[in-house]
Structures are given as structure tokens and as C-alpha cells.
Design an enzyme around this catalytic site. Structure first.
Site, PDB file in Angstrom:
ATOM      1  N   GLU A 187      -6.885   7.833   7.214  1.00 45.55           N
ATOM      2  CA  GLU A 187      -5.774   8.838   7.758  1.00 45.55           C
ATOM      3  C   GLU A 187      -5.293   9.606   6.604  1.00 45.55           C
ATOM      4  O   GLU A 187      -4.841  10.696   7.151  1.00 45.55           O
ATOM      5  CB  GLU A 187      -4.594   7.654   8.020  1.00 45.55           C
ATOM      6  CG  GLU A 187      -3.348   8.211   8.402  1.00 45.55           C
ATOM      7  CD  GLU A 187      -2.547   7.297   9.313  1.00 45.55           C
ATOM      8  OE1 GLU A 187      -2.873   6.454   9.585  1.00 45.55           O
ATOM      9  OE2 GLU A 187      -1.250   7.845   9.267  1.00 45.55           O
TER      10      GLU A 187
ATOM     11  N   ARG B   8       3.977  -6.246  13.262  1.00 50.77           N
ATOM     12  CA  ARG B   8       2.577  -5.710  13.724  1.00 50.77           C
ATOM     13  C   ARG B   8       1.598  -6.798  13.855  1.00 50.77           C
ATOM     14  O   ARG B   8       2.125  -8.055  13.522  1.00 50.77           O
ATOM     15  CB  ARG B   8       1.668  -5.058  12.538  1.00 50.77           C
ATOM     16  CG  ARG B   8       2.665  -3.599  12.437  1.00 50.77           C
ATOM     17  CD  ARG B   8       1.749  -2.534  11.601  1.00 50.77           C
ATOM     18  NE  ARG B   8       2.375  -1.279  11.178  1.00 50.77           N
ATOM     19  CZ  ARG B   8       2.074  -0.381  10.513  1.00 50.77           C
ATOM     20  NH1 ARG B   8       0.784  -0.502  10.132  1.00 50.77           N
ATOM     21  NH2 ARG B   8       2.676   0.741  10.482  1.00 50.77           N
TER      22      ARG B   8
ATOM     23  N   ARG C 250       4.202   0.661   2.288  1.00 52.29           N
ATOM     24  CA  ARG C 250       4.430  -0.505   3.282  1.00 52.29           C
ATOM     25  C   ARG C 250       4.030  -1.501   2.690  1.00 52.29           C
ATOM     26  O   ARG C 250       2.769  -1.982   2.201  1.00 52.29           O
ATOM     27  CB  ARG C 250       3.391  -0.117   4.468  1.00 52.29           C
ATOM     28  CG  ARG C 250       3.713  -1.063   5.502  1.00 52.29           C
ATOM     29  CD  ARG C 250       2.773  -0.850   6.851  1.00 52.29           C
ATOM     30  NE  ARG C 250       1.733  -1.309   7.073  1.00 52.29           N
ATOM     31  CZ  ARG C 250       1.610  -2.507   7.468  1.00 52.29           C
ATOM     32  NH1 ARG C 250       2.257  -3.243   7.890  1.00 52.29           N
ATOM     33  NH2 ARG C 250       0.066  -3.000   7.588  1.00 52.29           N
TER      34      ARG C 250
ATOM     35  N   ARG D 286      -5.230   5.906   0.187  1.00 51.98           N
ATOM     36  CA  ARG D 286      -4.379   4.941   0.273  1.00 51.98           C
ATOM     37  C   ARG D 286      -4.750   3.868  -0.845  1.00 51.98           C
ATOM     38  O   ARG D 286      -5.945   3.528  -1.069  1.00 51.98           O
ATOM     39  CB  ARG D 286      -4.814   4.112   1.694  1.00 51.98           C
ATOM     40  CG  ARG D 286      -4.224   4.728   2.976  1.00 51.98           C
ATOM     41  CD  ARG D 286      -2.756   4.832   3.265  1.00 51.98           C
ATOM     42  NE  ARG D 286      -2.185   5.677   4.513  1.00 51.98           N
ATOM     43  CZ  ARG D 286      -1.837   5.147   5.429  1.00 51.98           C
ATOM     44  NH1 ARG D 286      -2.009   3.744   5.834  1.00 51.98           N
ATOM     45  NH2 ARG D 286      -1.638   5.876   6.295  1.00 51.98           N
TER      46      ARG D 286
ATOM     47  N   GLU E 279      -1.843  -2.262  13.014  1.00 51.58           N
ATOM     48  CA  GLU E 279      -1.004  -1.438  13.954  1.00 51.58           C
ATOM     49  C   GLU E 279      -1.642  -1.608  15.287  1.00 51.58           C
ATOM     50  O   GLU E 279      -3.010  -1.287  15.340  1.00 51.58           O
ATOM     51  CB  GLU E 279      -0.963   0.041  13.399  1.00 51.58           C
ATOM     52  CG  GLU E 279      -0.241   0.933  14.251  1.00 51.58           C
ATOM     53  CD  GLU E 279       0.525   1.857  13.642  1.00 51.58           C
ATOM     54  OE1 GLU E 279       0.078   2.541  12.651  1.00 51.58           O
ATOM     55  OE2 GLU E 279       1.801   2.167  13.768  1.00 51.58           O
TER      56      GLU E 279
ATOM     57  N   ARG F  47       0.843  -1.166   0.024  1.00 46.45           N
ATOM     58  CA  ARG F  47      -0.083   0.075  -0.052  1.00 46.45           C
ATOM     59  C   ARG F  47       0.815   1.395   0.063  1.00 46.45           C
ATOM     60  O   ARG F  47       2.050   1.179   0.289  1.00 46.45           O
ATOM     61  CB  ARG F  47      -0.941   0.025   1.100  1.00 46.45           C
ATOM     62  CG  ARG F  47      -0.263   0.061   2.499  1.00 46.45           C
ATOM     63  CD  ARG F  47      -0.026   1.367   3.111  1.00 46.45           C
ATOM     64  NE  ARG F  47       0.223   1.550   4.307  1.00 46.45           N
ATOM     65  CZ  ARG F  47       0.938   2.628   5.043  1.00 46.45           C
ATOM     66  NH1 ARG F  47       1.719   3.487   4.082  1.00 46.45           N
ATOM     67  NH2 ARG F  47       1.163   2.809   6.111  1.00 46.45           N
TER      68      ARG F  47
ATOM     69  N   THR G 200       5.948   8.884   9.464  1.00 47.95           N
ATOM     70  CA  THR G 200       6.447   7.574   8.717  1.00 47.95           C
ATOM     71  C   THR G 200       6.049   7.322   7.362  1.00 47.95           C
ATOM     72  O   THR G 200       6.551   6.299   6.706  1.00 47.95           O
ATOM     73  CB  THR G 200       5.840   6.348   9.596  1.00 47.95           C
ATOM     74  OG1 THR G 200       4.248   6.366   9.419  1.00 47.95           O
ATOM     75  CG2 THR G 200       6.117   6.601  11.013  1.00 47.95           C
TER      76      THR G 200
ATOM     77  N   CYS H 202       1.267  11.611   8.223  1.00 54.85           N
ATOM     78  CA  CYS H 202       2.207  10.949   9.188  1.00 54.85           C
ATOM     79  C   CYS H 202       3.565  10.748   8.782  1.00 54.85           C
ATOM     80  O   CYS H 202       3.883  10.534   7.641  1.00 54.85           O
ATOM     81  CB  CYS H 202       1.735   9.318   9.784  1.00 54.85           C
ATOM     82  SG  CYS H 202       2.838   8.495  10.867  1.00 54.85           S
TER      83      CYS H 202
HETATM   84  P1  ADP Z   1      -1.664   0.264   7.143  1.00 54.45           P
HETATM   85  O1  ADP Z   1      -1.260  -0.760   6.437  1.00 54.45           O
HETATM   86  O2  ADP Z   1      -2.892   1.001   6.018  1.00 54.45           O
HETATM   87  O3  ADP Z   1      -0.739   1.483   7.373  1.00 54.45           O
HETATM   88  P2  ADP Z   1      -2.976  -0.949   9.409  1.00 54.45           P
HETATM   89  O4  ADP Z   1      -1.590  -1.461  10.040  1.00 54.45           O
HETATM   90  O5  ADP Z   1      -3.768  -0.500  10.315  1.00 54.45           O
HETATM   91  O6  ADP Z   1      -2.622   0.247   8.454  1.00 54.45           O
HETATM   92  O7  ADP Z   1      -3.344  -2.317   8.383  1.00 54.45           O
HETATM   93  C1  ADP Z   1      -4.581  -2.170   7.575  1.00 54.45           C
HETATM   94  C2  ADP Z   1      -5.200  -3.201   7.411  1.00 54.45           C
HETATM   95  O8  ADP Z   1      -4.461  -4.207   6.393  1.00 54.45           O
HETATM   96  C3  ADP Z   1      -5.428  -4.203   8.555  1.00 54.45           C
HETATM   97  O9  ADP Z   1      -6.596  -4.991   8.538  1.00 54.45           O
HETATM   98  C4  ADP Z   1      -4.408  -5.308   8.221  1.00 54.45           C
HETATM   99  O10 ADP Z   1      -4.434  -6.384   8.970  1.00 54.45           O
HETATM  100  C5  ADP Z   1      -4.419  -5.526   6.885  1.00 54.45           C
HETATM  101  N1  ADP Z   1      -3.213  -6.084   6.394  1.00 54.45           N
HETATM  102  C6  ADP Z   1      -2.018  -5.548   6.467  1.00 54.45           C
HETATM  103  N2  ADP Z   1      -1.033  -6.342   5.828  1.00 54.45           N
HETATM  104  C7  ADP Z   1      -1.930  -7.290   5.311  1.00 54.45           C
HETATM  105  C8  ADP Z   1      -1.630  -8.533   4.507  1.00 54.45           C
HETATM  106  N3  ADP Z   1      -0.443  -8.846   4.139  1.00 54.45           N
HETATM  107  N4  ADP Z   1      -2.572  -9.267   4.130  1.00 54.45           N
HETATM  108  C9  ADP Z   1      -3.783  -9.115   4.625  1.00 54.45           C
HETATM  109  N5  ADP Z   1      -4.082  -7.931   5.289  1.00 54.45           N
HETATM  110  C10 ADP Z   1      -3.193  -7.184   5.769  1.00 54.45           C
HETATM  111  C1  CIR Z   2       1.529   6.230  16.913  1.00 53.23           C
HETATM  112  O1  CIR Z   2       2.675   7.244  16.907  1.00 53.23           O
HETATM  113  O2  CIR Z   2       2.232   5.155  17.527  1.00 53.23           O
HETATM  114  C2  CIR Z   2       0.690   6.513  15.949  1.00 53.23           C
HETATM  115  N1  CIR Z   2       0.461   7.985  15.764  1.00 53.23           N
HETATM  116  C3  CIR Z   2       1.042   5.732  14.497  1.00 53.23           C
HETATM  117  C4  CIR Z   2       2.353   5.880  13.842  1.00 53.23           C
HETATM  118  C5  CIR Z   2       2.756   5.107  12.917  1.00 53.23           C
HETATM  119  N2  CIR Z   2       3.027   3.883  12.856  1.00 53.23           N
HETATM  120  C6  CIR Z   2       4.436   3.141  13.354  1.00 53.23           C
HETATM  121  O3  CIR Z   2       5.408   3.854  13.057  1.00 53.23           O
HETATM  122  N3  CIR Z   2       4.115   2.002  13.852  1.00 53.23           N
END
Ligand code: ADP
Ligand code: CIR
Length: 369
Positions: free
Chosen positions: A226, A310, A281, A230, A315, A127, A274, A272
Site C-alpha cells: 500500500e 478489526r 497503528r 511499512r 482490515e 507498524r 488514515t 491513505c
Molecule cells: P495494517 O496493519 O498493515 O494496516 P492489516 O489490517 O491488513 O493492515 O493487517 C496486516 C496484517 O497484520 C494482518 O495479517 C493482520 O492479521 C496482522 N496483524 C495485525 N495486528 C496483529 C497482531 N497484534 N498480531 C499479529 N498479527 C497482527
Molecule cells: C476503505 O476505505 O475501507 C479502505 N480504502 C481502507 C481505509 C483505511 N482503513 C480504515 O480506516 N479502517
């Protein structure tokens, strides 16, 4: 811009005094020293962003990892005394004199199947975050801006062709049962994240928020969660080459239709710190029963390969049945292909380590017979 109101300044001082004595391990706590705070606390961007807009999530949540968000693109420059060291530390070394490299998506064919050595990877996802030029980020968006942004992105998502074609739907048109289903399938963003809420990212919810899905749910676009956008490519299994190829096609087409916000130094800009540079990511959902029992080795190995671990639901969540979400940590200071390779190589090493541990266990079992 008007100077900051003295009553507001007094409140900010008071909040900072309280924050200073919390036992927070956030990067905000580490880098917002009294000296930096005093130097930047009176500044306001042209669009009206204050230091408080950028740090309010970290102040309210001392257990944040980072605790800092940019309220608009200018915040990265105006509050650079704070953002620069946070960016440097999170992305594993990115000094104020450094520039993010020119975008290079490389050739997805260079990435194979992560499950070559065994079926460890359940699903793969790549993503990126994207912002649209001319709009600030969440804390400064009005209800009208959310609606306009949704319309702009909605138009760009129309008429995508072939395997990319799909449908955009506003969150308010999706029943809560269906939202729950989409969340369980890891397709939809979660709601009510306290870090984002405190950052001012849930205002006017669900105005302007929504999700695009192609026919087989392998291309997903989140709107106004966010970030303005995305863009996500995902599928079951470990074929990262296929996932990335679809991702690159979608991001390229959408980038031709929408003016993505970027800076020469920091690459693509988002809410953010990050998610700068490539803002990518690349993650796997991977089942690791043995490393899962030895979290220290898992975390140390991941850190060695610049990977982040994670939980199963993303997250700030826990791993269920030893399923971890492991992804590249650095997104800035390297090209898109380098970020993908970092994840690809690191995951292969982690799989090999899990296999070695399995073999070690079976040797021990054999010896004890
Ligand atoms: P983001 O990746 O958008 O920064 P999150 O860590 O909240 O934020 O993840 C968003 C969603 O994507 C969550 O439901 C997570 O479980 C899902 N997700 C992340 N990686 C995978 C993957 N490889 N396969 C399936 N779902 C995934
Ligand atoms: C935090 O500071 O924990 C949240 N605002 C998310 C920050 C981004 N995520 C990360 O680096 N794991």
C-alpha cells in the site's frame, strides 16, 4: 500540466452521478458533495494526479469506510476541500488550522505488559507507514519507479545490526507456498485487496514488491504494497514495551538512511489519509469470548477509547475463535507516545471489562446452585 481532456471529464461526471445515488456510508460519500466535486474536479497536480486518481477506489467500492487515497503528496493540498473534512472526521478532530505535533517517541519503558491481568493478548504489533520523498504514491508510480524504490529501500535495509539484522527478498523470489505460510503467520501483506486494486495500487505487481524479515521475524518491512514502506515490529504475547522499543530503534535508523516524506501540517505522508501524522497503528490480537458475543458493547467500548476493532486477518476480515485485532484509530494530531498510550490504556480497560463479565457470569452460576 495539461488541462483535463473533456472526454475524461464527462466520464468522471458520469461516475459521480452514479455514486451520488449509492447507499454508501463512506467518508468519501459524505464529504464529496456536489459543490466540492464541481470546485475541485478540474484540478491536476504537477505530477499529473487527478481527482479521479484519488477517489476511484471509493467510487468502485461503495462499501469502503473511507474511499479516498492521495495519488501523491500534493493531492493532500490541491484537493484539500475533500481531504480536510475526511481527515478531520477520521482522526477524531483535526481542523484545517491545526498542525500535527513534533515527533516524540517517548520512552518505551513507560509501557508495560498488557497481559499483567491475564493471558488475553496473543500477540502485539506496532507498524507505521513511510513514503520516500521524490516519488509519488501507487497510482502514479511507473514500473521503473517501483524497481528504483525497491533498490533504495533494499540498500537501507542492508547491514542492520544485532537483533534487527535480516534479509530482504523480492516477492517474485518467494514461492506461492511460502507466501501462503507467511500470510498465515500474519507476516506478509495479503494480495488482491479490492480496495487497493481499485485505487491503482496493484499495477505492475509483483514488480518492486517484497518483504524484509529479521532472524526471528520480529522486525518486518513491507516494500511497495500500500505504501513505499511499512515498518513493523511484532511478537507473541502482550509485552508492548519490548515491541515498541524495537520499532523505535528500527524506524530511527531507517529514517537516518532514507528521506521520509512529511509535511509541517500533516506529519508523515502516505497513500491513505488514515495513515498520516505518526502513521502508527499499534494493535493486539486479543481473545475475548464474552465481549465477542456482545459485539455492540465491544464496539462501543473500543470507540470510547478511540480504538478500532478489526478481524483476525486484518482490515475487512472476520474474527476467528473470538480473536480480534484492536488498535489505536487516531494517528494524526497526537505524538507517537500518545498514540501508543491511547492503545495501551484502552486495551487494559477492555481486558478489565472482559474479566468483569467473567466474574459476573461466575457470580450468576454460584447463585443458581
Ligand atoms: P495494517 O496493519 O498493515 O494496516 P492489516 O489490517 O491488513 O493492515 O493487517 C496486516 C496484517 O497484520 C494482518 O495479517 C493482520 O492479521 C496482522 N496483524 C495485525 N495486528 C496483529 C497482531 N497484534 N498480531 C499479529 N498479527 C497482527
Ligand atoms: C476503505 O476505505 O475501507 C479502505 N480504502 C481502507 C481505509 C483505511 N482503513 C480504515 O480506516 N479502517
Amino acid at each position: 500540466m495539461e488541462p483535463i481532456d473533456p472526454a475524461f471529464m464527462a466520464l468522471l461526471d458520469e461516475e459521480y452521478e452514479k455514486f451520488k445515488v449509492t447507499d454508501s456510508h463512506s467518508l468519501l460519500k459524505k464529504h464529496l458533495t456536489q459543490e466540492v466535486f464541481d470546485k475541485i474536479k478540474h484540478r491536476v497536480t504537477a505530477e499529473g494526479a487527478t481527482l479521479h486518481d484519488c477517489i476511484k477506489s471509493g467510487l468502485a467500492n461503495p462499501d469502503s469506510n473511507i474511499g479516498l487515497y492521495a495519488a501523491d503528496a500534493e493531492s493532500y493540498i490541491l484537493f484539500q476541500e475533500l481531504f480536510d473534512p475526511v481527515i478531520d472526521e477520521y482522526h477524531g478532530g483535526f481542523e484545517p488550522s491545526q498542525f500535527h505535533p513534533i515527533s516524540d517517541f517517548g520512552d518505551p519503558i513507560d509501557l508495560g505488559d498488557l497481559n499483567e491481568l491475564g493471558n488475553y493478548v496473543l500477540s502485539t504489533r506496532v507498524r507505521c507507514a513511510r513514503s520516500i520523498e521524490g516519488y509519488p504514491f501507487n497510482p502514479l508510480l511507473s514500473s521503473e519507479m517501483y524497481a528504483e524504490l525497491e533498490q533504495d529501500v533494499g540498500y537501507a535495509l542492508e547491514d542492520l545490526e544485532g537483533d534487527l539484522s535480516g534479509k530482504y527478498r523480492s516477492l517474485k523470489d518467494i514461492s506461492s507456498e511460502e507466501q501462503e505460510e507467511l500470510l498465515e503467520k500474519h507476516l506478509l501483506f495479503k494480495q488482491g485487496d479490492r480496495f487497493l486494486e481499485a485505487a491503482g495500487a496493484s499495477r505492475f505487481w509483483p514488480e518492486g514488491r517484497g518483504i524484509f524479515l529479521n532472524e526471528n521475524n520480529t522486525l518486518v518491512v513491507w516494500v511497495n504494497e500500500e505504501d513505499h514502506m511499512r515498518i513493523i515490529s511484532m511478537q507473541e504475547g502482550g509485552n508492548i514495551g519490548e515491541v515498541y522499543e524495537r520499532f523505535v530503534r528500527a524506524v530511527t535508523i531507517l529514517g537516518e538512511r532514507l528521506p521520509f516524506s512529511s509535511s509541517e501540517r500533516l506529519g508523515f505522508l502516505s497513500f491513505c489519509p488514515t495513515n498520516l501524522g505518526t502513521a502508527i497503528r499499534a494493535s493486539v490480537h486479543i481473545r475475548l469470548p464474552l465481549l465477542g458475543e456482545d459485539r455492540q458493547t465491544l464496539e462501543e467500548t473500543a470507540a470510547k477509547f478511540n480504538l478500532q476493532v478489526r478481524g483476525t486477518s486484518g482490515e475487512h476480515s472476520e474474527a476467528e475463535d473470538y480473536v480480534f485485532d484492536i488498535s489505536n484509530r487516531r494517528r494524526l494530531g497526537l505524538t507517537e507516545m500518545e498514540a501508543l498510550k491511547e492503545m495501551y490504556d484502552g486495551i487494559r480497560e477492555i481486558i478489565q471489562l472482559e474479566i468483569d463479565m467473567e466474574e459476573g457470569n461466575s457470580q450468576c452460576r454460584k447463585k443458581s446452585y
